[in-house]
Motif scaffolding. Structure first.
Motif, PDB file in Angstrom:
ATOM      1  N   ASP A   1       5.837  12.465 -12.106  1.00 18.37           N
ATOM      2  CA  ASP A   1       5.445  11.876 -13.603  1.00 18.37           C
ATOM      3  C   ASP A   1       6.526  11.706 -14.543  1.00 18.37           C
ATOM      4  O   ASP A   1       6.561  12.459 -15.501  1.00 18.37           O
ATOM      5  N   ASN A   2       7.640  10.868 -14.543  1.00 19.32           N
ATOM      6  CA  ASN A   2       8.614  11.077 -15.341  1.00 19.32           C
ATOM      7  C   ASN A   2       9.075   9.744 -15.649  1.00 19.32           C
ATOM      8  O   ASN A   2       8.337   8.517 -15.390  1.00 19.32           O
ATOM      9  N   LEU A   3      10.074   9.706 -16.380  1.00 14.13           N
ATOM     10  CA  LEU A   3      10.511   8.338 -17.081  1.00 14.13           C
ATOM     11  C   LEU A   3      10.865   7.273 -16.277  1.00 14.13           C
ATOM     12  O   LEU A   3      10.564   6.139 -16.076  1.00 14.13           O
ATOM     13  N   PHE A   4      11.358   7.793 -15.024  1.00 10.10           N
ATOM     14  CA  PHE A   4      12.034   7.007 -13.770  1.00 10.10           C
ATOM     15  C   PHE A   4      10.806   6.260 -13.226  1.00 10.10           C
ATOM     16  O   PHE A   4      10.704   5.275 -13.153  1.00 10.10           O
ATOM     17  N   THR A   5       9.836   6.983 -12.951  1.00  9.58           N
ATOM     18  CA  THR A   5       8.397   6.377 -12.483  1.00  9.58           C
ATOM     19  C   THR A   5       7.721   5.523 -13.311  1.00  9.58           C
ATOM     20  O   THR A   5       7.468   4.398 -12.905  1.00  9.58           O
ATOM     21  N   SER A   6       7.813   5.659 -14.713  1.00  5.95           N
ATOM     22  CA  SER A   6       7.310   4.820 -15.519  1.00  5.95           C
ATOM     23  C   SER A   6       8.086   3.455 -15.542  1.00  5.95           C
ATOM     24  O   SER A   6       7.447   2.427 -15.510  1.00  5.95           O
ATOM     25  N   ILE A   7       9.387   3.505 -15.490  1.00  9.22           N
ATOM     26  CA  ILE A   7      10.440   2.379 -15.427  1.00  9.22           C
ATOM     27  C   ILE A   7       9.883   1.467 -14.277  1.00  9.22           C
ATOM     28  O   ILE A   7       9.884   0.397 -14.355  1.00  9.22           O
ATOM     29  N   ILE A   8       9.998   2.248 -13.046  1.00  7.23           N
ATOM     30  CA  ILE A   8       9.552   1.430 -11.833  1.00  7.23           C
ATOM     31  C   ILE A   8       8.101   0.910 -11.959  1.00  7.23           C
ATOM     32  O   ILE A   8       8.115  -0.427 -11.563  1.00  7.23           O
TER      33      ILE A   8
ATOM     34  N   VAL B   1       0.699  -1.114   0.089  1.00 11.53           N
ATOM     35  CA  VAL B   1       0.039   0.022   0.134  1.00 11.53           C
ATOM     36  C   VAL B   1       0.856   1.136  -0.077  1.00 11.53           C
ATOM     37  O   VAL B   1       0.587   2.228  -0.821  1.00 11.53           O
ATOM     38  N   LEU B   2       1.864   1.457   0.830  1.00 10.70           N
ATOM     39  CA  LEU B   2       2.896   2.385   1.126  1.00 10.70           C
ATOM     40  C   LEU B   2       3.574   2.721  -0.358  1.00 10.70           C
ATOM     41  O   LEU B   2       3.484   3.899  -0.919  1.00 10.70           O
ATOM     42  N   ALA B   3       3.876   1.526  -1.075  1.00 12.10           N
ATOM     43  CA  ALA B   3       4.699   1.843  -2.364  1.00 12.10           C
ATOM     44  C   ALA B   3       3.561   2.367  -3.464  1.00 12.10           C
ATOM     45  O   ALA B   3       3.766   3.243  -4.163  1.00 12.10           O
ATOM     46  N   ALA B   4       2.421   1.781  -3.375  1.00 13.40           N
ATOM     47  CA  ALA B   4       1.407   2.125  -4.226  1.00 13.40           C
ATOM     48  C   ALA B   4       0.912   3.783  -4.097  1.00 13.40           C
ATOM     49  O   ALA B   4       0.808   4.395  -5.227  1.00 13.40           O
ATOM     50  N   ILE B   5       0.793   4.110  -2.641  1.00 13.44           N
ATOM     51  CA  ILE B   5       0.704   5.327  -2.568  1.00 13.44           C
ATOM     52  C   ILE B   5       1.859   6.244  -3.114  1.00 13.44           C
ATOM     53  O   ILE B   5       1.423   7.272  -3.775  1.00 13.44           O
ATOM     54  N   TYR B   6       3.136   5.840  -2.856  1.00 12.84           N
ATOM     55  CA  TYR B   6       4.083   6.540  -3.313  1.00 12.84           C
ATOM     56  C   TYR B   6       3.975   6.797  -4.834  1.00 12.84           C
ATOM     57  O   TYR B   6       4.022   7.912  -5.263  1.00 12.84           O
ATOM     58  N   LEU B   7       3.885   5.836  -5.353  1.00 10.16           N
ATOM     59  CA  LEU B   7       3.901   5.849  -7.068  1.00 10.16           C
ATOM     60  C   LEU B   7       2.664   6.536  -7.488  1.00 10.16           C
ATOM     61  O   LEU B   7       2.715   7.258  -8.418  1.00 10.16           O
TER      62      LEU B   7
END
Ligand SMILES: Nc1ncnc2c1ncn2[C@@H]1O[C@H](COP(=O)(O)OP(=O)(O)O)[C@@H](O)[C@H]1O
Ligand SMILES: [Mg+2]
Lengths: 520, 269
Positions: free
Chosen positions: A305-312, A293-299
């Motif tokens: 909203d950048n390339l790095f987040t998309s890669i994750i 849940v924490l990971a999803a909230i962070y995401l």
């Protein structure tokens, strides 16, 4: 082809063709599913169902006549053979035998034969004849229950001497040892004499118990004596009324659910495995839910909203497809050896080289399964978070709520059905996985449960038993032994039941949450 | 009659310091590369109703969102210029955004009650401020619901879910939710466009009442509504302030004070 089809059929016909095709495929799927369920239920149920005993006379290949007591395990119409579980004086616990139907001369129900379950899990098929007790006199079989109760009394007596007298004397002697009391001190000698006295009493009772015997006979007239103290229960399986049959089933189900496996996981119960499975899934849920849940909230709420987040994000969804054995290897290499090894070096260095946390155990198994199911929870939670209307978030901000307050008070409650969905999927996956568990802590046989009355009650470092491992183990036995095959199917049935109940629980919770946030 | 006339002659240029609730000074705003607000300067009068009108997408919502810094939620948002409330630029980095937002209430186009009870909805803001005393909350809920003219309809079911209310009731609940924080300014972003005409009238009447308590800025694309309820009207087109005047001047004497773009054409939705 397409054109001809179009010419042949008018639109209504085409539509009904599509409908019948989809319906056909759906029913095919249902049939496969149903037959799977039926197979497991029937084969698993057979483990509990009392099988009648027959008196069979047959001719073997050397043209010798045989008269045996047997249970029918398989009737093969095609090759016209019958598979029997045959009990004789040589093989009182039954041995597999395949007989051609033409070689069977007679086969009739043996109403006075019983399936006698022993404490050690084995089962004798024989005709109870009579009972004998210490007084050397012979009693008719109907006093079986009374004699069993007498044996039980002696058992209790032995047990009470063991725990009340022997154990406490042991403890006092240990204290003397620590204090350095002389070996010939009067207090010590007094204790030792009390000890020998109690021990003699136990021996006397044991020999008295030994005298209680049950005499059973086989089809050819030969007979065998069975120690009453080793008998667990006895049913005349060929002569049961409907209610009695179900009584036997219930008592066997109870044994199955509450007792430990016996005879190398081919008899007895599966309680430790059931317990281990549920405990592991429970711990896994406790670990994976907050992390996911924490990971999803962070995401979804904090990450730019950048390339790095998309890669994750892409990596997370791809993690769900990694073969589970890889997680097992990771758990073993990282959690058990690296993390566990370091914990040992730091906190349990006095017991090294014997590992404490540096060996496979239930905690590492739960952690490994948590990593394995993490992507499922993250993806489902993100889905749930995305479904929270933008207007509600704005409404919360507009009232002066900070981001954290908005997440806690508005976003999370509304996303909770989504989170529950993720947890359900994680539970279903974790309860069914076996391969990674075998690397990080699940074993065929564990002497102790991971939870007991000894401090610290929950022993995270202990290995544990798991239904899946039991099934896996049973599948290896099953080529030679019908009995263990049905125990395997019974375990399958139970595993299905566990997953079903866990899912039901989670679905119920989710429905309740959904109802609460129905409008969104 | 005479008094009314006097009132009508109040001109936008005559709004003095003491009567200014919001002073927008040269506000430019971009979403990424998109220039959404183009050098807006206007003074919004205290305890009056100011209507912002204009075509859909011309930046009305963006403008009122910049009165309570709701645009901060979008990372791509950049601005220059000032928005002064109570003598302070609200975009200054020392400003407590939570406090600002509790003093500048907002009501949105679609009613957005939280999925909780009516009572909890009204208490949401107060509880955020740490108010826990039951008596205090009870009193605040009652007076806020009374101010929003909703009390009589819901007083017997305060603890039922807000979802069971009708659209108009929900919108009044959202107003009550904002009023519970005793705001100085109330921003209404097309508050009636999702409601039926009768409910709309009801809420318009309510605005007339509320104006005694706080300054009201209402975004609408309904010309009649602007004419009916507002004291001042600002007309926007493609991010620029085209016309800002007292409503009577703007709506009754168009030939004298002619907008650069003919209103009826622009106002077609
Ligand atoms: N978060 C955002 N990101 C990018 N562009 C936006 C965002 N919000 C609004 N805009 C753009 O700003 C312009 C003004 O929008 P808005 O203020 O909502 O108009 P109005 O409320 O007058 O209909 C529109 O062109 C819209 O596309
Ligand atoms: Mg808008």
């Amino acid at each position: 082809m397409n054109n001809t089809l179009r010419e042949l059929l008018n639109p209504v016909q085409r539509q009904s063709l599509v409908i019948s095709l989809t319906a056909f495929l759906t029913s095919l799927l249902l049939i496969v599913l149903l037959s799977l369920l039926t197979l497991i239920t029937v084969r698993g149920g057979a483990y509990f169902w009392p099988t009648p005993i027959y008196k069979v006379s047959y001719i073997d290949n050397q043209a010798n006549d045989h008269m045996v007591l047997a249970q029918v395990t398989l009737v093969d119409e095609e090759s016209a053979t019958t598979q029997l579980k045959v009990a004789t004086l040589e093989t009182p616990y039954g041995s597999e035998l395949v007989v051609e139907d033409t070689k069977i001369k007679r086969m009739e129900l043996s109403l006075d034969s019983a399936a006698i379950s022993l404490i050690d899990g084995r089962m004798i098929l024989a005709r109870p004849l009579y009972l004998s007790s210490s007084d050397k006199d012979i009693l008719p079989f109907y006093s079986f229950e009374a004699m069993l109760a007498e044996v039980e009394l002696i058992n209790d007596e032995i047990e009470s001497i063991r725990s009340n007298q022997l154990a406490s004397i042991h403890e006092q002697l240990a204290v003397f040892d620590i204090k350095g009391v002389e070996a010939d001190a009067p207090a010590r000698e007094k204790l030792i004499s009390a000890f020998t006295h109690a021990q003699q009493e136990v021996e006397r009772l044991e020999s008295q118990r030994q005298a209680y015997q049950l005499r059973v006979g086989f089809a050819d007239g030969r007979a065998l004596s069975v120690n009453l103290s080793s008998v667990d229960n006895l049913y005349f399986v060929s002569d049961l009324s409907f209610i009695e049959t179900w009584g036997v089933v219930l008592s066997r189900v109870r044994t199955f659910l509450t007792e430990s496996p016996k005879q190398a996981n081919t008899a007895g119960g599966v309680f430790p495995a059931l317990f281990g499975t549920i405990l592991m899934v429970f711990m896994m849920t406790i670990i994976v839910t907050p992390f996911g849940v924490l990971a999803a909230i962070y995401l979804s709420e904090y990450a730019p909203d950048n390339l790095f987040t998309s890669i994750i994000r892409i990596s997370v969804s791809n993690m769900a497809g990694v073969p589970s054995i890889v997680y097992g290897v990771f758990g073993l290499g990282f959690f058990v050896y690296t993390v566990g090894g370091n914990i040992d070096a730091l906190f349990f260095s006095d017991t090294l080289p014997a590992p404490t946390m540096g060996a496979p155990g239930v905690f590492w198994a739960a952690l490994t399964m948590a990593i394995l199911t993490l992507p499922v929870v993250i993806v489902a939670t993100e889905e749930g978070l995305r479904r929270v209307p933008e207007g509600l978030k704005q409404g919360s901000y507009a009232l002066g709520a900070t981001k954290l307050e908005t997440i806690m008070k508005t976003i999370l409650p509304i996303a909770s059905p989504g989170i529950m969905t993720g947890v359900i999927l994680a539970i279903a996956r974790a309860a069914g996985e076996v391969a990674p568990l075998m690397l990080v802590g699940a074993v065929k046989f564990a002497p102790n449960l991971p939870i007991d009355s000894e401090f610290p009650f929950l022993h995270l470092d202990r290995q544990f038993m798991h239904l899946g491992v039991l099934i896996y183990d049973g599948a290896f036995h099953s080529q030679t032994n019908i009995k263990s095959a049905s125990m395997m199917f019974a375990s399958c049935l139970l595993l299905l039941g566990v997953v079903f109940v866990l899912n039901l629980l989670a679905v119920w919770l989710r429905t309740r949450l959904r109802k609460r946030y129905l409008q969104y | 009659m005479l008094k009314l006339f006097e009132h009508n002659t109040l001109h936008v240029n005559s709004i003095d310091e003491a009567n200014t609730a919001i002073d927008v000074q040269g506000l430019n705003l971009w979403f990424g590369n998109k220039h959404v607000l183009n050098d807006i300067s206007l003074k919004i009068a205290k305890n009056q109703i100011t209507a912002l009108i204009g075509q859909s997408g011309c930046g009305k919502s963006t403008l009122i969102n910049s009165f309570n810094r709701l645009n901060d939620l979008h990372n791509s948002c950049k601005y220059t210029g000032k928005v002064v409330i109570n003598g302070k630029d609200i975009n200054h980095k020392k400003v407590n955004v939570s406090r600002l937002r509790s003093k500048v209430g907002m009501v949105f186009q679609r009613p957005n009650p939280f999925p909780m009870s009516i009572y909890d909805n009204v208490c949401y803001g107060l509880r955020l401020q740490g108010v826990k005393a039951r008596r205090q909350l009870d009193d605040a809920v009652e007076s806020a619901l009374k101010e929003a003219a909703l009390w009589d309809e819901v007083k017997d079911r305060l603890f039922e879910s807000a979802g069971i209310l009708s659209g108009g009731q929900q919108q009044r609940l959202v107003i009550a939710r904002a009023l519970a924080l005793k705001p100085e300014i109330l921003l209404l972003d097309e508050p009636t466009s999702a409601l039926d005409p009768l409910t709309t009238l009801f809420i318009e009447e309510l605005m007339g009442e509320l104006k005694k308590r706080c300054t009201i800025v209402i975004v609408t694309h309904n010309m009649q509504q602007a004419a009916r309820v507002s004291d001042f009207t600002a007309f926007f087109h493609q991010g620029s302030l085209i016309e800002y005047a007292d409503s009577d001047t703007l709506f009754t004497m168009p030939e004298k004070n002619k907008p650069k773009i003919t209103l009826p054409v622009v106002m077609v939705n």
